[in-house]
Enzyme design. Structure first.
Site, PDB file in Angstrom:
ATOM      1  N   GLY A  82     -10.703  -6.316  -6.802  1.00 26.03           N
ATOM      2  CA  GLY A  82     -11.801  -6.063  -7.741  1.00 26.03           C
ATOM      3  C   GLY A  82     -11.442  -6.331  -9.188  1.00 26.03           C
ATOM      4  N   THR A 145       1.757   4.372  -8.531  1.00 27.56           N
ATOM      5  CA  THR A 145       2.169   3.463  -7.464  1.00 27.56           C
ATOM      6  C   THR A 145       3.343   4.085  -6.722  1.00 27.56           C
ATOM      7  OG1 THR A 145       3.293   1.401  -6.853  1.00 27.56           O
ATOM      8  CG2 THR A 145       3.492   2.038  -9.150  1.00 27.56           C
ATOM      9  N   ASP A 147       5.416   2.382  -5.375  1.00 23.41           N
ATOM     10  CA  ASP A 147       6.543   1.456  -5.582  1.00 23.41           C
ATOM     11  C   ASP A 147       7.398   1.808  -6.805  1.00 23.41           C
ATOM     12  OD1 ASP A 147       5.600   0.117  -3.422  1.00 23.41           O
ATOM     13  OD2 ASP A 147       4.789  -1.589  -4.524  1.00 23.41           O
ATOM     14  N   ARG A 182      22.092   2.096  18.984  1.00 24.13           N
ATOM     15  CA  ARG A 182      21.291   0.958  18.519  1.00 24.13           C
ATOM     16  C   ARG A 182      21.393   0.749  17.015  1.00 24.13           C
ATOM     17  NH1 ARG A 182      15.871   2.530  21.902  1.00 24.13           N
ATOM     18  NH2 ARG A 182      16.259   1.151  23.667  1.00 24.13           N
ATOM     19  N   GLY A 190       7.509  -2.030  -1.033  1.00 24.65           N
ATOM     20  CA  GLY A 190       8.289  -2.412  -2.218  1.00 24.65           C
ATOM     21  C   GLY A 190       8.303  -3.924  -2.297  1.00 24.65           C
ATOM     22  N   GLU A 242      10.092  -4.428   1.889  1.00 31.34           N
ATOM     23  CA  GLU A 242       9.277  -5.538   2.407  1.00 31.34           C
ATOM     24  C   GLU A 242       9.471  -6.824   1.608  1.00 31.34           C
ATOM     25  OE1 GLU A 242       5.052  -4.758   1.898  1.00 31.34           O
ATOM     26  OE2 GLU A 242       5.407  -3.954  -0.091  1.00 31.34           O
ATOM     27  N   LEU A 291       1.931   4.222   6.087  1.00 33.22           N
ATOM     28  CA  LEU A 291       2.185   5.658   6.277  1.00 33.22           C
ATOM     29  C   LEU A 291       2.734   6.257   4.984  1.00 33.22           C
ATOM     30  CD1 LEU A 291       3.858   5.653   9.803  1.00 33.22           C
ATOM     31  CD2 LEU A 291       1.678   6.711   9.185  1.00 33.22           C
ATOM     32  N   ARG A 293       1.778   5.634   2.065  1.00 32.03           N
ATOM     33  CA  ARG A 293       0.719   5.836   1.062  1.00 32.03           C
ATOM     34  C   ARG A 293      -0.186   7.007   1.402  1.00 32.03           C
ATOM     35  NH1 ARG A 293      -0.969  -0.062  -0.418  1.00 32.03           N
ATOM     36  NH2 ARG A 293      -3.027   0.594   0.232  1.00 32.03           N
TER      37      ARG A 293
HETATM   38  O1  F6P Z   1       0.986   0.283  -3.355  1.00 33.70           O
HETATM   39  C1  F6P Z   1       1.764  -0.895  -3.515  1.00 33.70           C
HETATM   40  C2  F6P Z   1       2.017  -1.452  -2.188  1.00 33.70           C
HETATM   41  O2  F6P Z   1       2.473  -0.336  -1.505  1.00 33.70           O
HETATM   42  C3  F6P Z   1       3.003  -2.579  -2.003  1.00 33.70           C
HETATM   43  O3  F6P Z   1       4.329  -2.228  -1.838  1.00 33.70           O
HETATM   44  C4  F6P Z   1       2.462  -3.268  -0.773  1.00 33.70           C
HETATM   45  O4  F6P Z   1       2.881  -4.579  -0.651  1.00 33.70           O
HETATM   46  C5  F6P Z   1       1.012  -3.168  -1.010  1.00 33.70           C
HETATM   47  O5  F6P Z   1       0.801  -1.915  -1.633  1.00 33.70           O
HETATM   48  C6  F6P Z   1       0.167  -3.353   0.211  1.00 33.70           C
HETATM   49  O6  F6P Z   1      -1.152  -3.051  -0.095  1.00 33.70           O
HETATM   50  P1  F6P Z   1      -2.409  -3.415   0.805  1.00 33.70           P
HETATM   51  O7  F6P Z   1      -1.962  -3.529   2.205  1.00 33.70           O
HETATM   52  O8  F6P Z   1      -3.330  -2.277   0.559  1.00 33.70           O
HETATM   53  O9  F6P Z   1      -2.922  -4.704   0.272  1.00 33.70           O
END
Ligand code: F6P
Length: 366
Positions: A82, A145, A147, A182, A190, A242, A291, A293
């Site tokens: 948006g 955030t 992150d 394992r 991130g 990630e 999870l 978030r």
């Molecule tokens: O909030 C930031 C974040 O957690 C990033 O680390 C992640 O890549 C992204 O959001 C993913 O957001 P969405 O899946 O809502 O687009």
């Protein structure tokens, strides 16, 4: 100018603590005799009010914010598609293009006689807020955030909750990894900054932590696993952000749509496959993803959110705009949006937590 009515918006990915900020900002405003409105789904409530049968602006009364401090998500809704300066819109041929609708947004803001805006969001939302402030809107930003990659504030709200939950998950994974001998690869969010992976990995006693700031060599991770095996430790926990990048190759990008940031994913599985092949040891992947978030904010995040919400209102009241509230212990101060958006806050490689991790023998794949 005396303030009579303000709006609040939540933009980008949600984070635990958003509702606490909203409640705090609303009560602080009402207690000053101001009216308060929430814009639905980022700026969509003002840009496309026809999509909201109950109206794109939600009156934020005491009743509307009652009992929400501990709730995850945002009562206003949010979107990461948006950006009013690059709004995804279908052209005549039905193709999605990015359109600058910022003037329309400002016109709608004025038509509703709003005197100020509190924008709760991450780096993308703060960049938008900065551009809107330059166009004359009175804006105060609130850094959100999980992150923790926003510049100018010691920490963003949502981060503590994400790290606490991820650490609990790693504690649980230890037992099963140990029992089955394992390797467990745990992927956390991130994109460009490894704060969640670093804090979770150190707190959860991971054996390797792979973050975007340090390109990893998979063979170095294998060395660490082998060294543990020689010491009789037949399981390993690897925490991966990630956005982790191998020394040769790039980020694991799974898509990029118009009006949206690129989507990342898959690095955890990729690393797990490589580790299984190179070590011959059974390996599993857990992707914690969204999870992190969800859920209730921790006490730390609740308090920080409440402090940020009240500080944002004080900032507007004191005539400060084009700024963002920022934690600078022991206080919350206001910094220019320009400073907040000038760069991303990455993990400094010489910070104390990094040094601690190195001293503990945790591998970063370098
Ligand atoms: O909030 C930031 C974040 O957690 C990033 O680390 C992640 O890549 C992204 O959001 C993913 O957001 P969405 O899946 O809502 O687009």
């Amino acid at each position: 100018m005396t303030i009579q009515r303000i709006a609040i918006t939540t933009g980008g990915g949600d984070a635990p603590g958003l509702n606490a900020v909203i409640r705090s900002a609303v009560l602080s405003s009402l207690n000053r005799g101001w009216e308060c409105y929430g814009i639905r789904d980022g700026y969509n409530g003002l840009l496309n009010p026809e999509n909201f049968p109950d109206g794109g602006l939600m009156p934020l009364t005491r009743e509307a914010v009652r009992g929400i401090t501990h709730l995850g998500g945002t009562i206003l809704g949010t979107t990461n598609r948006g950006d009013p300066f690059a709004y995804p819109t279908e052209d005549e041929a039905g193709k999605l293009v990015e359109l600058d609708r910022s003037d329309e947004l400002i016109a709608a803001f004025k038509a509703h006689q709003l005197d100020g805006l509190i924008c709760i969001g991450g780096d993308g939302s703060m960049a938008i807020a900065h551009k809107l402030a330059l166009k004359g809107l009175k804006i105060v930003g609130v850094p959100k955030t999980i992150d923790n990659d926003l510049n100018g504030t010691v920490v963003t709200f949502g981060f503590d909750t994400a790290v606490s939950f991820a650490t609990e998950c790693i504690d649980r994974l230890h037992a099963t990894a140990h029992s089955h001998r394992r390797i467990m690869v745990v992927e956390v969010m991130g994109r460009y900054a490894g704060w969640i992976a670093l804090h979770t990995g150190v707190s959860g006693t991971a054996d390797a932590i792979l973050i975007p700031e340090i390109p990893y060599d998979i063979h170095k991770v294998v060395e660490k696993i082998e060294a543990r095996r020689k010491r009789g430790r037949h399981f390993s926990i690897i925490v991966v952000a990630e956005g982790a990048v191998p020394v040769e190759g790039g980020r694991s990008i799974i898509g990029k749509e118009i009006g949206q940031a690129e989507r990342l994913g898959g690095v955890g599985h990729k690393i797990a496959n490589q580790l299984q092949q190179l070590t011959g040891q059974e390996t599993r992947t857990v992707v914690l993803g969204h999870l992190l978030r969800g859920g209730s904010p921790t006490t730390f995040d609740r308090l920080l959110s409440l402090r940020f919400g009240a500080a944002a209102v004080r900032a507007l009241d004191e005539g400060c705009d084009g700024c963002m509230v920022a934690l600078d212990p022991p206080t919350v101060r206001y910094i220019p949006l320009e400073e907040a958006t000038e760069r991303m806050k990455n993990v400094p490689l010489d910070c104390d937590t990094m040094l601690t991790a190195r001293d503990l023998g945790i591998s970063f794949g370098d």
